[in-house]
Design an enzyme around this catalytic site. Sequence first.
Site, PDB file in Angstrom:
ATOM      1  N   PHE A 135       0.851  -1.188   0.000  1.00  0.00           N
ATOM      2  CA  PHE A 135       0.000   0.000   0.000  1.00  0.00           C
ATOM      3  C   PHE A 135       0.886   1.238   0.000  1.00  0.00           C
ATOM      4  CE2 PHE A 135      -2.454   3.473   1.785  1.00  0.00           C
ATOM      5  CZ  PHE A 135      -3.637   3.381   1.072  1.00  0.00           C
ATOM      6  N   ASP A 221       9.157   2.566   1.821  1.00  0.00           N
ATOM      7  CA  ASP A 221       7.994   3.329   2.290  1.00  0.00           C
ATOM      8  C   ASP A 221       7.839   3.055   3.781  1.00  0.00           C
ATOM      9  OD1 ASP A 221       5.458   4.181   3.066  1.00  0.00           O
ATOM     10  OD2 ASP A 221       4.475   3.544   1.203  1.00  0.00           O
ATOM     11  N   LYS A 250       2.497   9.682   8.621  1.00  0.00           N
ATOM     12  CA  LYS A 250       1.744   9.229   9.801  1.00  0.00           C
ATOM     13  C   LYS A 250       2.304   9.746  11.136  1.00  0.00           C
ATOM     14  CE  LYS A 250      -1.054   5.549   7.920  1.00  0.00           C
ATOM     15  NZ  LYS A 250      -0.708   4.963   6.624  1.00  0.00           N
TER      16      LYS A 250
END
Length: 387
Positions: A135, A221, A250
């Site tokens: 993702f 990532d 995040k």
Amino acid sequence: MTVKEKDARYIAGTYARFPVTLVRGSGAELFDDGGRRYIDMGSGIGVNIFGAADPEWTAAVSAQLSTLAHASNLYFTEPCVRVAEKLALKSGMKKVFFANSGAEANECAIKTARKWAAEHKGADHFTVVTLEGGFHGRTLATLAATGQEGLHRDFLPLTPGFVYAPAGDAEALERAVSENKCAAIMIETVQGEGGVLPLGGEFIRAAEDIARRHDILFIVDEVQTGVGRTGKFYSYMHYGVTPDIVTSAKGLGGGLPIGAALFGERTEGVLTPGSHGSTFGGNPAVCAGAEVVLDRLTGEFLAEVTRKGERLAAALRGAAGIRQVTGLGLMLGAETVRPVADILSELRAEGVLALKAHDRLRLLPPLNIPDSLLDEAAEKIAKVCAK
Ligand SMILES: *Cc1c(COP(=O)(O)O)cnc(C)c1O
């Protein structure tokens, strides 16, 4: 109208929200509009790494808000420079581009990889190989980078230049790299949205090795795994690899929107004036919060994340109704016997807010959650899973 009715009336229907209206919080405890208390086992989605209303973080952001909230990137400002310096010192990376989200950080990584490849290998070397089940975001390019067909439907045609290899299969990854004119390999070390699935050191080192042998970039990532979540500052540090680009978001802001792409020796000079930008990127108020996050992620703090992660995993591993516990540090997944939607709703009734990733329970508590709350949550999770 109730909040729920107004939401349905005025907000685009992208979210299947849990039936809870949160109004305030303190550390790892959250409170709804009826005054009910919950233990936070999600941190938003891995964002509030010191929980809610952390006093030091709140003070730093408030002070910056009442001094200069925004300036644009036409001018120098101090908070973003300090955060960039601290990121470089903690990661060994050389330079930072600031954005506002994980997807935007990944867009920057992809653009940088394409520019690097155009300059070093030729303009036809634009393919980025990513992994099935990964993702990387919801913008068109990061959606194309996301190897999950279910998310692509309805949004075709996808941005060209992405190829997927099965996660964990180094031979297949090498084949994908050999069969395409590539710029980079981009992976997560633990597939977060994909179900909290760690890829393991052997595969991660093989992925770096493939990138090196084929002279392409290795991008990690770290949007979900980064900033202490797995017990290291960045999760790639568990494996002794050196990415050319790391993306972060995040938890980095501790509760405000931020994204960052970090560049190593091979990529630090790729972006030049005019090649990329972001109106809000490096915003002073957001960076004031990120600075508190970075200052507090000491070796001692990270060791505590590891200890707490092991404590939580040990409490869940082998519990009735739990088939498997996966993950690293305070990023844990549990395969439950009963459907995870039922588990989540029963946990809410017990006063625990948790997440799911595919068909698994996902736990991303604030990194400073005290043992007492962690144990209380673990006990309730075990109880609900055992039903
Ligand atoms: C959440 C996530 C993203 C997207 O981040 P946004 O801030 O929602 O754009 C990208 N990559 C990974 C690994 C993520 O977990």
